[in-house]
Scaffold this motif. Structure first.
Motif, short mmCIF file in Angstrom:
data_model
loop_
_atom_site.label_atom_id
_atom_site.label_comp_id
_atom_site.label_asym_id
_atom_site.label_seq_id
_atom_site.Cartn_x
_atom_site.Cartn_y
_atom_site.Cartn_z
N GLN A 1 -1.78 -4.57 -4.98
CA GLN A 1 -1.35 -3.23 -4.37
C GLN A 1 -2.49 -2.34 -4.26
N ARG A 2 -2.24 -1.40 -3.62
CA ARG A 2 -3.11 -0.15 -3.44
C ARG A 2 -2.53 1.09 -3.31
N LEU A 3 -2.86 2.01 -4.11
CA LEU A 3 -2.42 3.36 -4.04
C LEU A 3 -3.68 4.50 -3.59
N VAL A 4 -3.05 5.13 -2.47
CA VAL A 4 -4.22 6.18 -1.84
C VAL A 4 -3.85 7.52 -2.19
N VAL A 5 -4.65 8.37 -2.82
CA VAL A 5 -4.25 9.64 -3.10
C VAL A 5 -5.43 10.42 -3.16
N GLY A 6 -5.64 11.52 -2.53
CA GLY A 6 -6.72 12.30 -2.39
C GLY A 6 -8.20 11.62 -1.90
N ASP A 7 -9.30 11.68 -2.68
CA ASP A 7 -10.26 10.84 -2.25
C ASP A 7 -10.50 9.58 -3.14
N ARG A 8 -9.21 9.09 -3.98
CA ARG A 8 -9.26 8.02 -4.72
C ARG A 8 -8.53 6.95 -4.06
N GLN B 1 0.75 -1.04 -0.13
CA GLN B 1 0.08 0.21 -0.06
C GLN B 1 0.79 1.33 0.01
N ILE B 2 0.62 2.10 -0.90
CA ILE B 2 1.09 3.46 -1.06
C ILE B 2 0.26 4.48 -0.69
N VAL B 3 0.57 5.49 0.07
CA VAL B 3 -0.31 6.44 0.58
C VAL B 3 0.40 7.75 0.23
N ALA B 4 -0.37 8.71 -0.24
CA ALA B 4 0.22 10.11 -0.48
C ALA B 4 0.56 10.57 0.81
N GLY B 5 1.45 11.31 0.85
CA GLY B 5 2.16 11.98 2.04
C GLY B 5 1.21 12.80 2.75
N VAL C 1 -11.61 3.69 -7.38
CA VAL C 1 -12.79 3.94 -6.76
C VAL C 1 -12.69 5.45 -5.81
N ARG C 2 -13.69 6.28 -5.88
CA ARG C 2 -13.63 7.23 -5.21
C ARG C 2 -14.62 7.14 -3.75
N VAL C 3 -14.01 7.77 -2.83
CA VAL C 3 -14.67 7.55 -1.52
C VAL C 3 -14.96 8.92 -1.02
N ARG C 4 -16.21 9.27 -0.67
CA ARG C 4 -16.91 10.42 -0.15
C ARG C 4 -18.10 10.14 0.94
N GLY C 5 -17.75 10.73 2.02
CA GLY C 5 -18.97 10.42 3.00
C GLY C 5 -19.09 9.10 3.55
N GLY C 6 -17.76 8.55 3.67
CA GLY C 6 -17.79 7.24 4.09
C GLY C 6 -17.92 6.09 3.47
N ARG C 7 -18.52 6.17 1.99
CA ARG C 7 -18.82 5.24 1.03
C ARG C 7 -18.30 5.61 -0.32
N ILE C 8 -18.10 4.24 -1.07
CA ILE C 8 -17.44 4.31 -2.53
C ILE C 8 -18.69 5.13 -3.31
N THR C 9 -18.40 6.09 -3.89
CA THR C 9 -19.52 6.59 -4.72
C THR C 9 -19.35 6.47 -6.33
#
Length: 177
Positions: A109-116, A32-36, A149-157
């Motif tokens: 693998q997973r990349l986490v950036v912003g709300d994506r 997992q790679i997460v934006a700083g 995926v985009r996550v907003r308000g605690g759910r995938i939108t």
């Protein structure tokens, strides 16, 4: 969301041999790679629905699906014939688990950036069920997919996805190499 899940609630024929907690644990990413700029609290909020979503793909649990996606969920790469909204993933899971009852989902693998959240996935199992009228004979299935995926308000939108359907269809004998 509840009304959408009622449409598919008749499908619980799969006895959930993999419990929800085990399904989530099985689909934790290998890397997992997460934006700083993402703080730990924000990361947890982003990943809770994503973890539930991949746990759902591992066991078909409508409980996990309802924890994962928003009522107004939009599939931006919707295949022909699949319903839009929460019914779409439920129908796809039902189809795949009918064809491949021992389906395993690996989040490579997973990349986490912003709300994506971008996930590179691997699906494995054996084609012992039926798919589009074709009966399996135990063929091994091993193909990849990528989700954004985009996550907003605690759910995938939103979801943008690409599966290696050519490899899958070749492996089950529906398309010849």
């Amino acid at each position: 969301m509840a009304a959408a899940l009622l449409l598919v609630s008749a499908w619980s024929a799969r006895a959930d041999p993999i419990g929800d907690a085990a399904a989530i644990a099985m689909t934790r990413p290998g890397e997992q790679i997460v934006a700083g700029d993402i703080k730990p609290r924000q990361l947890g909020a982003l990943l809770r629905p994503v973890d539930a979503f991949y746990g759902f793909w591992a066991n078909g649990s409508l409980r996990l699906l309802s924890r994962a996606i928003a009522a107004d969920f939009k599939d931006h790469t919707l295949p022909p014939g699949r319903p839009q909204g929460p019914q779409g993933p439920a129908a796809a899971s039902r189809t795949f688990l009918k064809a491949i009852p021992d389906l395993r989902v690996t989040v490579v693998q997973r990349l986490v950036v912003g709300d994506r959240v971008v996930s590179h996935l691997r699906f494995t199992g054996h084609f012992t069920g039926t798919f589009l009228g074709k009966a399996g004979t135990g063929q091994r299935v091993d193909f990849i997919a990528t989700d954004i995926v985009r996550v907003r308000g605690g759910r995938i939108t939103d979801n943008w996805h690409l599966e290696d359907n050519l490899t899958f269809l070749q492996q089950i004998g529906m398309i010849h190499k």
